[in-house]
Design an enzyme around this catalytic site. Structure first.
Site, PDB file in Angstrom:
ATOM      1  N   ASP A 126       4.702  -6.158 -10.097  1.00 30.60           N
ATOM      2  CA  ASP A 126       5.031  -7.598 -10.070  1.00 30.60           C
ATOM      3  C   ASP A 126       3.813  -8.433  -9.712  1.00 30.60           C
ATOM      4  O   ASP A 126       3.647  -9.549 -10.184  1.00 30.60           O
ATOM      5  CB  ASP A 126       6.113  -7.878  -9.019  1.00 30.60           C
ATOM      6  CG  ASP A 126       7.439  -7.269  -9.413  1.00 30.60           C
ATOM      7  OD1 ASP A 126       7.606  -6.936 -10.595  1.00 30.60           O
ATOM      8  OD2 ASP A 126       8.297  -7.131  -8.526  1.00 30.60           O
ATOM      9  N   HIS A 173      -3.218  -3.325   0.460  1.00 29.12           N
ATOM     10  CA  HIS A 173      -1.900  -3.943   0.355  1.00 29.12           C
ATOM     11  C   HIS A 173      -0.774  -3.003   0.756  1.00 29.12           C
ATOM     12  O   HIS A 173       0.389  -3.281   0.509  1.00 29.12           O
ATOM     13  CB  HIS A 173      -1.696  -4.505  -1.055  1.00 29.12           C
ATOM     14  CG  HIS A 173      -2.239  -5.887  -1.180  1.00 29.12           C
ATOM     15  ND1 HIS A 173      -3.324  -6.196  -1.950  1.00 29.12           N
ATOM     16  CD2 HIS A 173      -1.867  -7.048  -0.591  1.00 29.12           C
ATOM     17  CE1 HIS A 173      -3.592  -7.485  -1.835  1.00 29.12           C
ATOM     18  NE2 HIS A 173      -2.714  -8.028  -1.024  1.00 29.12           N
ATOM     19  N   GLU A 217      14.617  -7.131 -14.319  1.00 25.25           N
ATOM     20  CA  GLU A 217      14.692  -6.961 -12.872  1.00 25.25           C
ATOM     21  C   GLU A 217      15.963  -7.646 -12.361  1.00 25.25           C
ATOM     22  O   GLU A 217      16.828  -8.049 -13.149  1.00 25.25           O
ATOM     23  CB  GLU A 217      13.445  -7.537 -12.170  1.00 25.25           C
ATOM     24  CG  GLU A 217      12.207  -6.706 -12.399  1.00 25.25           C
ATOM     25  CD  GLU A 217      11.121  -6.910 -11.341  1.00 25.25           C
ATOM     26  OE1 GLU A 217      11.337  -7.680 -10.384  1.00 25.25           O
ATOM     27  OE2 GLU A 217      10.052  -6.284 -11.486  1.00 25.25           O
TER      28      GLU A 217
HETATM   29  C1  LIG Z   1       2.577  -8.658  -2.594  1.00 28.40           C
HETATM   30  C2  LIG Z   1       2.734  -7.236  -3.039  1.00 28.40           C
HETATM   31  C3  LIG Z   1       3.467  -6.957  -4.174  1.00 28.40           C
HETATM   32  C4  LIG Z   1       3.616  -5.641  -4.610  1.00 28.40           C
HETATM   33  N1  LIG Z   1       4.329  -5.406  -5.745  1.00 28.40           N
HETATM   34  C5  LIG Z   1       4.472  -4.143  -6.188  1.00 28.40           C
HETATM   35  C6  LIG Z   1       5.196  -3.877  -7.383  1.00 28.40           C
HETATM   36  O1  LIG Z   1       5.717  -4.771  -8.033  1.00 28.40           O
HETATM   37  N2  LIG Z   1       5.295  -2.593  -7.786  1.00 28.40           N
HETATM   38  C7  LIG Z   1       4.707  -1.562  -7.101  1.00 28.40           C
HETATM   39  O2  LIG Z   1       4.806  -0.433  -7.562  1.00 28.40           O
HETATM   40  N3  LIG Z   1       4.033  -1.802  -5.966  1.00 28.40           N
HETATM   41  C8  LIG Z   1       3.922  -3.051  -5.488  1.00 28.40           C
HETATM   42  N4  LIG Z   1       3.234  -3.282  -4.329  1.00 28.40           N
HETATM   43  C9  LIG Z   1       2.759  -2.128  -3.550  1.00 28.40           C
HETATM   44  C10 LIG Z   1       1.412  -1.642  -4.015  1.00 28.40           C
HETATM   45  O3  LIG Z   1       1.503  -0.990  -5.258  1.00 28.40           O
HETATM   46  C11 LIG Z   1       0.854  -0.624  -3.023  1.00 28.40           C
HETATM   47  O4  LIG Z   1       0.821  -1.176  -1.746  1.00 28.40           O
HETATM   48  C12 LIG Z   1      -0.528  -0.204  -3.429  1.00 28.40           C
HETATM   49  O5  LIG Z   1      -0.919   0.897  -2.656  1.00 28.40           O
HETATM   50  C13 LIG Z   1      -1.472  -1.342  -3.185  1.00 28.40           C
HETATM   51  O6  LIG Z   1      -2.684  -1.118  -3.780  1.00 28.40           O
HETATM   52  P1  LIG Z   1      -4.010  -1.309  -2.955  1.00 28.40           P
HETATM   53  O7  LIG Z   1      -5.038  -1.287  -3.985  1.00 28.40           O
HETATM   54  O8  LIG Z   1      -4.000  -2.446  -2.043  1.00 28.40           O
HETATM   55  O9  LIG Z   1      -3.975   0.096  -2.165  1.00 28.40           O
HETATM   56  P2  LIG Z   1      -4.286   0.423  -0.651  1.00 28.40           P
HETATM   57  O10 LIG Z   1      -3.232  -0.142   0.216  1.00 28.40           O
HETATM   58  O11 LIG Z   1      -5.668   0.057  -0.329  1.00 28.40           O
HETATM   59  O12 LIG Z   1      -4.153   2.023  -0.690  1.00 28.40           O
HETATM   60  C14 LIG Z   1      -2.894   2.639  -0.869  1.00 28.40           C
HETATM   61  C15 LIG Z   1      -3.017   4.169  -0.822  1.00 28.40           C
HETATM   62  O13 LIG Z   1      -3.725   4.619  -1.969  1.00 28.40           O
HETATM   63  C16 LIG Z   1      -4.930   5.261  -1.582  1.00 28.40           C
HETATM   64  N5  LIG Z   1      -5.954   4.809  -2.523  1.00 28.40           N
HETATM   65  C17 LIG Z   1      -6.459   3.560  -2.698  1.00 28.40           C
HETATM   66  N6  LIG Z   1      -7.358   3.554  -3.701  1.00 28.40           N
HETATM   67  C18 LIG Z   1      -7.407   4.822  -4.167  1.00 28.40           C
HETATM   68  C19 LIG Z   1      -8.147   5.469  -5.192  1.00 28.40           C
HETATM   69  N7  LIG Z   1      -9.017   4.801  -5.952  1.00 28.40           N
HETATM   70  N8  LIG Z   1      -7.958   6.782  -5.383  1.00 28.40           N
HETATM   71  C20 LIG Z   1      -7.070   7.486  -4.643  1.00 28.40           C
HETATM   72  N9  LIG Z   1      -6.360   6.938  -3.650  1.00 28.40           N
HETATM   73  C21 LIG Z   1      -6.523   5.626  -3.420  1.00 28.40           C
HETATM   74  C22 LIG Z   1      -5.201   4.816  -0.158  1.00 28.40           C
HETATM   75  O14 LIG Z   1      -5.955   5.760   0.560  1.00 28.40           O
HETATM   76  C23 LIG Z   1      -3.802   4.673   0.383  1.00 28.40           C
HETATM   77  O15 LIG Z   1      -3.295   5.915   0.771  1.00 28.40           O
HETATM   78  C24 LIG Z   1       3.049  -4.581  -3.872  1.00 28.40           C
HETATM   79  C25 LIG Z   1       2.322  -4.858  -2.715  1.00 28.40           C
HETATM   80  C26 LIG Z   1       2.164  -6.174  -2.307  1.00 28.40           C
HETATM   81  C27 LIG Z   1       1.411  -6.437  -1.055  1.00 28.40           C
END
Ligand SMILES: Cc1cc2nc3c(=O)[nH]c(=O)nc-3n(C[C@H](O)[C@H](O)[C@H](O)COP(=O)(O)OP(=O)(O)OC[C@H]3O[C@@H](n4cnc5c(N)ncnc54)[C@H](O)[C@@H]3O)c2cc1C
Length: 507
Positions: A159, A94, A273
């Protein structure tokens, strides 16, 4: 992409290993994982893109791990190799700028670990505090569902809950609870991390604290989080949820700060918020009878500011909460209260998923997301409203953007952690959460650049959240006084610069 066999070295008695060749280079991968690393076009394609749909980076292979041992093997093999390959843990992808990608390296599909049982385990007791031991690959929605079943809950959220624990802890994890409980990274007791040397280390504030602080908000640079011990507290089953309407930014932000400063026990409101309303045609979230009035106010004022707040309660506290909220709202000055709902706790926390389903149905979910998220010091927020909300968004007609804006306290964050925030006691977050077409995301990207240029010229010392930076110099600037520590810890825990290359900090 071709998979071919190769011989590793005579020292290891001609062990067969796999070598993956891409257009630019070859990498040698651990033979023990040959059945778990995929190179088929579907796996490669899925690992080459993310929620942003802006960046594409092609890995050499994709690991579907079935155990933490697999991660140790993958990282350890690269670390001990004379030609290390890069590795990116991917949660649910994400990110919006390729942060979980690895050009010519290996992407680790963390959700593959979910198949193992016991990856969400609740422990502790009333006296010493409850906790959940949660796999880094777990989604927050699953953590919520597992904990509320036992009458417990994490205290700090994002969120949207279809994000992994490892993914949000690598950033910070913020939402309307941050003003009260700090970000998610502040609500972790302990972590298991596989470092860039392939070693599994348990860390906390008491043990291996350098790694603990580095990893929280550490953008995946120091290790892969395989377990997090998350703080839990008793869950309230219901939520009172309000939206208050303002035409004037100063009154709106003053009222946000009034709500944030309520000093009572138990603390409330639990959630705070705010967002902009600029499009009279996007009022689906509001009661039909209120829409004409809100639309005409938007036409009159251009921007409306909506303060959103919520308080959790149970049968025993229902009346006292009502009374407290009534008193509190008397000290606020909104134009109107446009939204009052009484919903279950899970319904409230999972509210964005409802929007997701609608967007998916309309084909508007898997589109480019040229997002910008900022932290803005309080001293600059008024100028930010005039220069950005009014002079850039409104004047240039970016009125369909979803824009969030709300304050939080610096003292709810732990400065030992890697996350970077402004140097003032109160700061705001502003999220510009645009969705665009595949052919016009640059228009939004340029608008984001203009916002940053405005802040630079106006001397507003913003920090990017979930931020990507174009050059190492920009990253050094971003980390400021934390850069030396960040770099030293990278040398300590991932000296070969193997992990999370997509962040483009060291790679
Ligand atoms: C619809 C939407 C709403 C969102 N709302 C919020 C919000 O309200 N508040 C907020 O803070 N963020 C929000 N986000 C952002 C979100 O927190 C970040 O994009 C987060 O990185 C997404 O998590 P993911 O699991 O998809 O990570 P990924 O996109 O898969 O990874 C993100 C980063 O973390 C690293 N990573 C992933 N897993 C691990 C692990 N287990 N150990 C170490 N590193 C790791 C990856 O290598 C990469 O660098 C939102 C994103 C979306 C798409």
């Amino acid at each position: 992409m071709v998979a071919k066999l190769n011989f590793q070295s005579l020292q290891t008695c001609l062990v067969l290993i796999y070598m993956f060749t891409s257009s630019t280079m070859s990498i040698t991968l651990p033979p023990d994982l040959k059945d778990k690393i995929q190179i088929d076009p579907d796996a490669i394609k899925a690992a080459s893109t993310d929620y942003g749909h802006i960046v594409t980076q092609t890995p050499a292979g994709v690991l579907f791990p079935s155990s933490v041992e697999d991660l140790k093997t993958l990282i350890g093999f690269s670390f001990n190799s004379s030609v290390p390959y890069t590795i990116a843990a991917k949660g649910w992808g994400h990110s919006v700028h390729g942060e979980a990608m690895a050009t010519n390296g290996v992407v680790v599909e963390m959700p593959s670990l979910v198949k193992n049982s016991n990856r969400i385990v609740i422990g502790g007791d009333k006296a010493s505090g409850f906790y959940a031991d949660v796999g880094g690959e777990q989604l927050w929605i699953d953590v919520l569902n597992a904990t509320v079943q036992k009458g417990l809950t994490p205290v700090s959220w994002t969120d949207y809950l279809y994000l992994t624990v490892g993914g949000t802890l690598s950033n910070a994890g913020i939402s309307g609870q941050t003003h009260l409980r700090g970000p998610q990274i502040n609500n972790v007791y302990e972590l298991d991390v596989v470092t860039g040397k392939g070693e599994l280390v348990t860390c906390s504030k008491q043990a291996n604290s350098e790694l603990f602080y580095a990893v929280l908000g550490g953008l995946g640079q120091f290790g892969i989080i395989t377990r997090a011990r998350i703080v839990l507290e008793p869950a309230n089953p219901r939520v009172k949820w309000f939206r208050l309407l303002y035409t004037d930014f100063d009154t709106f932000s003053e009222d946000q700060e009034t709500l944030m400063s309520v000093n009572e026990s138990p603390q409330f409101p639990n959630y705070l918020e705010g967002q902009l309303l600029m499009d009279p045609n996007s009022l689906d979230d509001y009661p039909p009878e209120d829409r004409p009035r809100i639309a005409s106010l938007i036409k009159q004022y251009g921007i409306l500011y909506v303060l959103e707040t919520a308080t959790y309660y149970d049968v025993g506290t229902k009346h006292s909460v009502n009374k407290k909220l009534h008193q509190l709202f008397k000290s606020l000055s909104p134009l109107a209260n446009i939204y009052t709902r009484d919903v279950t706790y899970v319904e409230f926390l999972n509210r964005v998923h409802t929007d997701e389903l609608i967007l998916r149905q309309k084909g508007l979910w898997d589109v480019p997301h040229p997002w910008l998220n900022l932290f803005i010091p309080k001293s600059g927020i008024q100028a930010f409203n005039n220069g950005v909300f009014k002079n850039i968004l409104l004047k240039q007609n970016f009125t369909t953007s979803i824009v969030l804006v709300y304050p939080m306290y610096r003292n709810k964050w732990d400065d030992n952690m890697s996350a970077v925030i402004p140097d003032e006691e109160i700061f705001y977050t502003a999220g510009f959460l645009d969705a665009s077409g595949f052919d016009n995301w640059q228009v939004f990207d340029n608008k984001n650049k203009e916002i940053l240029e405005f802040c630079d010229k106006a001397g507003i010392k913003v920090k990017k959240y979930l931020g990507f930076h174009d050059s190492k110099g920009e990253w050094i600037n971003h980390f400021g006084s934390k850069w030396k520590t960040f770099q030293d810890k990278k040398n300590q825990f991932d000296p070969k610069k193997i992990l999370s290359p997509g962040q483009k900090i060291f790679n």
